[in-house]
Design an enzyme around this catalytic site. Structure first.
Site, PDB file in Angstrom:
ATOM      1  N   GLU A   1     -25.586   4.670   2.220  1.00  0.00           N
ATOM      2  CA  GLU A   1     -23.940   4.409   2.583  1.00  0.00           C
ATOM      3  C   GLU A   1     -23.719   4.589   4.588  1.00  0.00           C
ATOM      4  OE1 GLU A   1     -20.185   6.758   3.435  1.00  0.00           O
ATOM      5  OE2 GLU A   1     -21.228   5.616   2.001  1.00  0.00           O
TER       6      GLU A   1
ATOM      7  N   LYS B   1     -21.189   2.586   6.368  1.00  0.00           N
ATOM      8  CA  LYS B   1     -20.253   3.066   7.698  1.00  0.00           C
ATOM      9  C   LYS B   1     -20.470   1.973   8.825  1.00  0.00           C
ATOM     10  CE  LYS B   1     -18.747   6.847   5.345  1.00  0.00           C
ATOM     11  NZ  LYS B   1     -18.138   5.742   4.139  1.00  0.00           N
TER      12      LYS B   1
ATOM     13  N   GLU C   1     -18.234  -0.905   7.792  1.00  0.00           N
ATOM     14  CA  GLU C   1     -16.520  -0.407   7.957  1.00  0.00           C
ATOM     15  C   GLU C   1     -15.448  -0.251   8.868  1.00  0.00           C
ATOM     16  OE1 GLU C   1     -16.240   2.110   3.270  1.00  0.00           O
ATOM     17  OE2 GLU C   1     -17.116   3.111   5.302  1.00  0.00           O
TER      18      GLU C   1
ATOM     19  N   TRP D   1      -0.050  -3.451   2.003  1.00  0.00           N
ATOM     20  CA  TRP D   1      -1.756  -4.541   2.707  1.00  0.00           C
ATOM     21  C   TRP D   1      -1.709  -6.093   1.584  1.00  0.00           C
ATOM     22  CZ3 TRP D   1      -6.157  -4.556  -0.838  1.00  0.00           C
ATOM     23  CH2 TRP D   1      -7.415  -4.850  -0.267  1.00  0.00           C
TER      24      TRP D   1
ATOM     25  N   ARG E   1      -3.827   4.275   5.104  1.00  0.00           N
ATOM     26  CA  ARG E   1      -3.743   3.780   3.804  1.00  0.00           C
ATOM     27  C   ARG E   1      -4.592   2.505   3.954  1.00  0.00           C
ATOM     28  NH1 ARG E   1      -1.684   6.574  -0.834  1.00  0.00           N
ATOM     29  NH2 ARG E   1      -1.271   4.676  -2.300  1.00  0.00           N
TER      30      ARG E   1
ATOM     31  N   ASN F   1       3.901  -1.456  -5.205  1.00  0.00           N
ATOM     32  CA  ASN F   1       2.349  -1.415  -4.903  1.00  0.00           C
ATOM     33  C   ASN F   1       1.853  -1.888  -6.302  1.00  0.00           C
ATOM     34  OD1 ASN F   1       2.756  -0.428  -2.597  1.00  0.00           O
ATOM     35  ND2 ASN F   1       2.599   2.128  -2.825  1.00  0.00           N
ATOM     36  N   GLY F   2       0.094  -2.414  -6.368  1.00  0.00           N
ATOM     37  CA  GLY F   2      -0.257  -3.521  -6.844  1.00  0.00           C
ATOM     38  C   GLY F   2      -0.184  -4.701  -7.490  1.00  0.00           C
TER      39      GLY F   2
ATOM     40  N   HIS G   1     -41.158  -6.703   0.531  1.00  0.00           N
ATOM     41  CA  HIS G   1     -40.385  -7.222  -0.219  1.00  0.00           C
ATOM     42  C   HIS G   1     -39.086  -8.288  -0.279  1.00  0.00           C
ATOM     43  CE1 HIS G   1     -43.131  -5.409  -2.988  1.00  0.00           C
ATOM     44  NE2 HIS G   1     -42.873  -4.657  -3.228  1.00  0.00           N
TER      45      HIS G   1
ATOM     46  N   LYS H   1      -7.283   2.699   2.065  1.00  0.00           N
ATOM     47  CA  LYS H   1      -7.974   4.057   1.844  1.00  0.00           C
ATOM     48  C   LYS H   1      -7.935   4.222   0.521  1.00  0.00           C
ATOM     49  CE  LYS H   1      -9.329   8.142   3.141  1.00  0.00           C
ATOM     50  NZ  LYS H   1     -10.809   8.349   3.191  1.00  0.00           N
TER      51      LYS H   1
ATOM     52  N   CYS I   1       0.798  -0.906  -0.026  1.00  0.00           N
ATOM     53  CA  CYS I   1      -0.282  -0.006   0.063  1.00  0.00           C
ATOM     54  C   CYS I   1       1.055   1.814   0.330  1.00  0.00           C
ATOM     55  CB  CYS I   1      -1.057  -0.259   0.792  1.00  0.00           C
ATOM     56  SG  CYS I   1      -2.229   1.069   0.494  1.00  0.00           S
TER      57      CYS I   1
END
Length: 613
Positions: free
Chosen positions: A484, A488, A491, A75, A27, A100-101, A507, A608, A2
């Site tokens: 949202e 939150k 998360e 990460w 991050r 990274n990646g 339903h 992040k 990360c």
């Protein structure tokens, strides 16, 4: 991914690298490491599974004295979090590399290198890259040439920082699909995956382009493009105060950023509206030519930004009378679609580096879209450079992984976009627009009033600490806000939460409602009020516990809602309720997480800036 930090300097750099890693902790990561070349030109490395503070503690007992080195927070993507899988990786005690990646063809390259006699000590894709560079170096005898040859074999999205003991005053950086910047100093130079890592050292940055390779030295550096030609890139001055990346009086960055939202929205609006209309030039000098041609808007985003896009669909269609589509970036990329005529392609990203959203933008630029617009919080980011039009949200630095002020400024920007398209599409009504813009200007003050309900929301949170599930509901533009709010809660508190349109309870979700299920509802006044109240009765009849945000508190003094928990909200224009009503949902998730003792700013398994698929 990360975080990457690298340095070539006259002064000792171990402390600088650790400080840079600390500034990248927001991050998200699971291990950390550092590698340097010491005064005897020996490669030294230290890695830990855990936090940067543990790496710092290890350095206090095993100090590394050097003027050149690289450091990393990882990460996990390939291989479990462990010291063995932590960066930097080395090859033959000669090369060290951070990454990274994701290197997508690492398995094929690994087999090739195994046949050449290389040994692998980790489960990662990254170790392949460092061995590949060493392999090419044995064939070519030149550091830069070896890196370039290796990069030509790599597939995927990545940023690399690498050094060799044969060149103790050089660090080479590579960017392909993942961000990497150069920090310019006096007789010292740096690379990092985020300029925030270097703000205490320099404010002068160069953002590398895809396929760029930088050869970094003590007094100078040279950037080479994909063809190997020396190129110059623009230098940007980043004037962010260090206080922006400190918690100050707050226990967590997330709380600080929630409380900064009135100022963030005021900054987003400053200089962009008059008393009666939006200034179209705020989206770029070409906007006044492009916007009158728009017959369709395609919104693309991920995560929280996707919820902002969902709200914008209501605004664009109701205000500008222009059809609007919303899609998750990772889905848009991999399906066949029927493209609309004269469609404006709009991407939303807090960082401007989100891998799927950036890939979608690049795909769109190859298609027959009228133009592209990015709404972003980071100047100089890849999307800001590559889109035709752009809007900087000015939210300021956001450290907490769970986005708050970046989200509300995205909403503000999208409302300005809807109003601008309304003006350009000859749908404007001066009286209505003047009222809406006046209330938009008053919004920071209304949010400040909602923030004063913090203690009441904290009391709500006590009822959630032992809960395993929660349901969020809303109608119209508040349905995406329910999504949202649920995101939150998931998360940062790790409570399973889902958002639904209030009318969808019958339903399916109503089957989940019982005396142990909290239901959080957004119920402003307006044309849908009676229907929303009926939905609340459905919940109450099944024993569900109601937590209601409303500006119609008088209706909840009746016996029918005697046991509902109510937080009063200010009344305002219905189109602005999504921005206002998201604030208490952010605070609720925050306080629940604090009571549960989770890592609020760095929730588990999340990062992040998501720069890989």
């Amino acid at each position: 991914m990360c975080g990457i930090v690298g340095a070539v300097a006259k002064r000792p750099i171990a402390g600088l690298l650790i400080d840079g890693l600390k500034k990248l902790e927001y991050r998200g990561y699971d291990s950390a490491g550092i590698a340097v070349i010491d005064a005897q030109h020996q490669l030294k490395r230290l890695r830990v599974a855990g936090k940067v503070r543990e790496l710092e503690n290890a350095l206090s007992t095993q100090p590394l004295y050097a003027h050149m080195g690289i450091a990393h927070t990882r990460w996990a993507t390939h291989g479990v979090p462990s010291e063995q899988n932590a960066h930097p990786f080395i090859s033959h005690d000669k090369f060290a590399l951070v990454h990274n990646g994701i290197i997508e063809n690492h398995s094929i390259l690994r087999e090739k290198l195994l046949r050449e006699g290389y040994q692998f000590l980790s489960e990662t894709d990254t170790e392949t890259a460092v061995h590949l560079i060493h392999y090419h170096y044995t064939q070519m005898g030149d550091f830069l040439s070896a890196v370039r040859a290796a990069v030509n074999e790599l597939e995927g999205a990545y940023a690399l920082g690498v050094f060799s003991t044969d060149y103790p005053d050089r660090v080479i950086g590579v960017r392909q699909g993942a961000p990497l910047v150069i920090g310019k100093g006096q007789n010292e130079n740096f690379i990092a995956s985020d300029p925030l890592a270097l703000l205490s050292i320099t404010q002068q940055f160069i953002y590398l382009e895809d396929y760029d390779i930088v050869d970094l030295g003590l007094h100078a550096f040279q950037i080479y493009d994909r063809q190997g030609q020396a190129v110059n890139r623009e230098t940007h001055t980043l004037s962010v105060g260090l206080d922006a990346i400190e918690r100050g009086e707050y226990r967590h960055f997330m709380k600080k950023e929630i409380m900064e939202q009135p100022e963030a929205i005021a900054s987003c609006l400053e200089g962009r509206i008059t008393k009666s209309h939006v200034l179209p030039a705020i989206f770029g000098p070409k906007a006044e030519t492009i916007f009158p041609q728009v017959e369709h808007v395609q919104l693309i985003a991920c995560g929280t930004s996707y919820h902002a896009a969902m709200v914008a669909r209501y605004w664009i269609e109701s205000l500008a009378r222009i059809p609007c589509s919303v899609e998750v970036a990772s889905e848009f990329r991999y399906r066949e679609m029927a493209q609309s005529k004269n469609s404006l392609f709009v991407t939303l990203s807090q960082s401007g580096e989100t891998a799927d959203t950036l890939a979608a933008l690049r795909l769109a630029k190859k298609m027959d879209y009228l133009s592209s617009l990015v709404i972003c919080n980071v100047p100089g980011s890849t999307m800001m450079r590559e889109a035709d039009l752009h809007f900087l949200t000015r939210a300021g630095v956001e450290i907490g992984v769970a986005s708050t002020k970046a989200f509300v400024t995205q909403l503000t920007a999208l409302l300005l976009l809807a109003l601008t398209l309304r003006q350009q599409n000859k749908q404007a009504d001066e009286k209505i627009d003047r009222e809406l813009i006046e209330q938009l200007q008053n919004l920071p003050g209304l949010i400040q009033k909602v923030l004063q309900q913090d203690e009441m929301i904290a009391n709500w949170a006590k009822a959630f600490t032992e809960k395993q599930h929660a349901i969020f509901i809303g109608r119209g533009t508040l349905y995406p806000i329910a999504l949202e709010g649920a995101l939150k809660m998931k998360e940062i508190s790790y409570i399973h939460a889902e958002g639904y349109p209030s009318g969808e309870l019958k339903h399916g979700p109503l089957a989940l409602v019982d005396t142990s299920m909290p239901v959080i509802a957004t119920v402003p006044g307006g044309t849908l009020l009676e229907k929303s109240l009926s939905n609340l009765q459905e919940v109450r009849a099944r024993g569900g516990k109601l937590y209601v945000l409303t500006d119609q508190t008088h209706l909840f003094h009746q016996d029918a809602f005697a046991d509902a928990h109510i937080i009063p909200m200010p009344s305002l224009h219905p189109l602005l309720t999504p921005i206002l009503y998201t604030i208490p949902l952010q605070l609720l998730a925050y306080h629940v997480a604090v009571l549960k003792g989770t890592d609020v700013d760095q929730p588990r398994n999340l990062a992040k800036s998501v720069t890989v698929e």
